[in-house]
Design a protein around this motif. Structure first.
Motif, PDB file in Angstrom:
ATOM      1  N   PRO A 154       0.378  -0.570  -0.152  1.00  0.00           N
ATOM      2  CA  PRO A 154       0.035  -0.043  -0.118  1.00  0.00           C
ATOM      3  C   PRO A 154       0.293   1.053  -0.080  1.00  0.00           C
ATOM      4  O   PRO A 154       0.862   2.345  -0.207  1.00  0.00           O
ATOM      5  N   ALA A 155       1.910   1.551   1.277  1.00  0.00           N
ATOM      6  CA  ALA A 155       2.760   2.731   1.258  1.00  0.00           C
ATOM      7  C   ALA A 155       3.639   2.821  -0.678  1.00  0.00           C
ATOM      8  O   ALA A 155       3.286   3.613  -1.315  1.00  0.00           O
ATOM      9  N   PHE A 156       4.102   1.854  -1.246  1.00  0.00           N
ATOM     10  CA  PHE A 156       4.442   2.150  -3.171  1.00  0.00           C
ATOM     11  C   PHE A 156       2.951   2.539  -3.932  1.00  0.00           C
ATOM     12  O   PHE A 156       3.370   3.574  -4.055  1.00  0.00           O
ATOM     13  N   LEU A 157       2.313   1.888  -3.506  1.00  0.00           N
ATOM     14  CA  LEU A 157       1.277   2.139  -4.312  1.00  0.00           C
ATOM     15  C   LEU A 157       0.034   3.938  -4.159  1.00  0.00           C
ATOM     16  O   LEU A 157      -0.087   4.240  -4.835  1.00  0.00           O
ATOM     17  N   LEU A 158       0.832   4.627  -2.899  1.00  0.00           N
ATOM     18  CA  LEU A 158       0.340   6.266  -2.744  1.00  0.00           C
ATOM     19  C   LEU A 158       1.634   6.512  -3.505  1.00  0.00           C
ATOM     20  O   LEU A 158       1.717   7.444  -3.592  1.00  0.00           O
TER      21      LEU A 158
ATOM     22  N   ILE B  29       3.171   5.591  -6.273  1.00  0.00           N
ATOM     23  CA  ILE B  29       3.022   6.587  -7.106  1.00  0.00           C
ATOM     24  C   ILE B  29       1.081   6.998  -7.238  1.00  0.00           C
ATOM     25  O   ILE B  29       2.106   8.129  -8.690  1.00  0.00           O
ATOM     26  N   MET B  30       0.544   7.100  -6.754  1.00  0.00           N
ATOM     27  CA  MET B  30      -0.082   7.928  -6.357  1.00  0.00           C
ATOM     28  C   MET B  30       0.393   9.456  -6.637  1.00  0.00           C
ATOM     29  O   MET B  30      -0.301  10.138  -7.485  1.00  0.00           O
ATOM     30  N   GLU B  31       1.258   9.404  -5.778  1.00  0.00           N
ATOM     31  CA  GLU B  31       1.394  11.175  -5.514  1.00  0.00           C
ATOM     32  C   GLU B  31       2.155  11.458  -6.955  1.00  0.00           C
ATOM     33  O   GLU B  31       1.836  12.593  -7.091  1.00  0.00           O
ATOM     34  N   ILE B  32       3.497  10.919  -6.944  1.00  0.00           N
ATOM     35  CA  ILE B  32       3.737  11.130  -7.890  1.00  0.00           C
ATOM     36  C   ILE B  32       3.317  11.124  -9.305  1.00  0.00           C
ATOM     37  O   ILE B  32       3.405  12.926  -9.900  1.00  0.00           O
ATOM     38  N   ASN B  33       2.400  10.938  -9.921  1.00  0.00           N
ATOM     39  CA  ASN B  33       1.034  10.867 -10.970  1.00  0.00           C
ATOM     40  C   ASN B  33       0.297  12.062 -10.760  1.00  0.00           C
ATOM     41  O   ASN B  33       0.415  12.901 -11.787  1.00  0.00           O
ATOM     42  N   GLU B  34      -0.212  12.573  -9.127  1.00  0.00           N
ATOM     43  CA  GLU B  34      -1.217  13.768  -8.945  1.00  0.00           C
ATOM     44  C   GLU B  34      -0.075  15.049  -9.141  1.00  0.00           C
ATOM     45  O   GLU B  34      -0.060  15.894  -9.732  1.00  0.00           O
ATOM     46  N   SER B  35       1.089  14.495  -9.094  1.00  0.00           N
ATOM     47  CA  SER B  35       2.641  15.709  -9.300  1.00  0.00           C
ATOM     48  C   SER B  35       3.229  16.505 -10.333  1.00  0.00           C
ATOM     49  O   SER B  35       2.487  17.351 -11.040  1.00  0.00           O
ATOM     50  N   LEU B  36       2.328  14.886 -10.730  1.00  0.00           N
ATOM     51  CA  LEU B  36       2.934  14.947 -12.785  1.00  0.00           C
ATOM     52  C   LEU B  36       1.876  15.751 -13.062  1.00  0.00           C
ATOM     53  O   LEU B  36       1.563  16.806 -14.013  1.00  0.00           O
TER      54      LEU B  36
ATOM     55  N   LYS C  33       6.703  -1.838 -13.914  1.00  0.00           N
ATOM     56  CA  LYS C  33       5.929  -1.077 -14.869  1.00  0.00           C
ATOM     57  C   LYS C  33       4.867   0.279 -14.565  1.00  0.00           C
ATOM     58  O   LYS C  33       4.622   0.821 -14.762  1.00  0.00           O
ATOM     59  N   TYR C  34       5.048  -0.351 -12.883  1.00  0.00           N
ATOM     60  CA  TYR C  34       4.381   1.205 -12.767  1.00  0.00           C
ATOM     61  C   TYR C  34       5.359   2.696 -13.112  1.00  0.00           C
ATOM     62  O   TYR C  34       4.735   3.572 -13.443  1.00  0.00           O
ATOM     63  N   PHE C  35       6.564   2.317 -12.776  1.00  0.00           N
ATOM     64  CA  PHE C  35       7.827   3.714 -12.640  1.00  0.00           C
ATOM     65  C   PHE C  35       7.743   4.604 -14.496  1.00  0.00           C
ATOM     66  O   PHE C  35       7.752   5.216 -14.576  1.00  0.00           O
ATOM     67  N   THR C  36       7.344   2.684 -15.082  1.00  0.00           N
ATOM     68  CA  THR C  36       8.462   3.074 -16.427  1.00  0.00           C
ATOM     69  C   THR C  36       6.417   3.757 -16.761  1.00  0.00           C
ATOM     70  O   THR C  36       6.967   4.959 -17.534  1.00  0.00           O
TER      71      THR C  36
END
Length: 277
Positions: free
Chosen positions: A190-194, A196-203, A250-253
């Motif tokens: 869950p911490a990893f998914l969070l 990823i969500m934060e990076i996507n929001e920032s972008l 896959k998420y980071f790519t």
């Protein structure tokens, strides 16, 4: 006189260590005597004709065997019935149909490892495409043209798959019977998914090209670390960890591709709906 039985033994997986003596002694053409398989004649009856082959043709066959073949392929040439290699028949030099059972590493003649040399991979790809490209077979028979197109497409697919770490990892795990489910990984931390969500929001929220570049650099560093850990896991045979790392890759790519798209976007940020709020 080398009998048919002896020659068959030399061409089996156990006999290749003995067959290599013939090759190392420059007697490579002695192995291109496989039409006798169909007729059952002894190999010695073909030696007389082989010695009459011109030096130019001998060199051509030698290059074909060394550059475009793998010894693991076991099939007959569709044209002359001799033992055929992966791309060409060493006896008649006729292009062969693709072998669906051959993996991409064997097609590109590289070691089956995650940390492969991509420059050597590209070099091998270029060499193969020069040999099997359809342009070289435009004046050949329809069957040769068909096989050329199929071989060229297969080489392209193999190269695209092995060229990038993510697709290479997916393929290597697939070869080992491990498949990655589509969609969100329910077993992910869950911490990893969070994160990823934060990076996507920032972008999604930023209008600064500098910020987009910074996000891209950060993600590339994470991918570099994941790639090193993936290599270690595959070398150890730890497929469970490798599968978990693949999901993260896959998420980071995906984020990296989004960042690249933002930087290449020709539209001015002032016209972006999110920047007008």
């Amino acid at each position: 006189m080398i009998t048919l039985y002896r020659l068959r033994f030399l061409l089996t997986s156990h006999g290749f260590k003995y067959a290599s003596k013939f090759i190392s002694n420059g007697q490579l053409l002695n192995l291109v005597l496989l039409p006798c398989f169909a007729s059952g004649k002894a190999v010695s009856s073909y030696r007389k004709d082989i010695h009459g082959v011109s030096h130019r043709k001998a060199v051509k066959v030698h290059l074909t065997l060394n550059s475009f073949s793998t010894v693991t392929v076991n099939r007959l040439c569709w044209k002359c019935g001799s033992s055929a290699e992966l791309f060409f028949c060493p006896s008649c030099n006729m292009i062969q149909p693709p072998d669906d059972k051959t993996n991409y590493f064997d097609i590109l003649k590289c070691e089956q490892t995650f940390s492969l040399d991509t420059q050597e991979l590209q070099k091998r790809y270029v060499e193969l495409q020069r040999a099997v490209h359809p342009d070289n077979f435009s004046q050949k028979s329809l069957k040769e043209q068909e096989y050329s197109e199929e071989q060229s497409a297969l080489v392209n697919k193999a190269y695209r798959t092995l060229q990038k770490p993510l697709s290479r990892a997916v393929y290597m795990l697939k070869l080992r019977g491990v498949l990655l489910e589509e969609g969100t990984d329910a077993t992910a931390d869950p911490a990893f998914l969070l994160e990823i969500m934060e990076i996507n929001e920032s972008l999604a929220e930023t209008c600064s090209q500098d910020e987009v570049s910074a996000i891209g650099r950060s993600v590339r560093e994470k991918l570099k670390d994941l790639t090193e850990r993936m290599n270690s896991s595959l070398n150890k045979g730890d497929l469970l960890t490798a599968k978990e790392l693949l999901a993260q890759m896959k998420y980071f790519t995906n984020i990296e591709e989004k960042a690249k798209s933002e930087l290449l976007d020709e539209k001015q940020c002032t016209f972006s709906p999110r920047c007008m709020i």
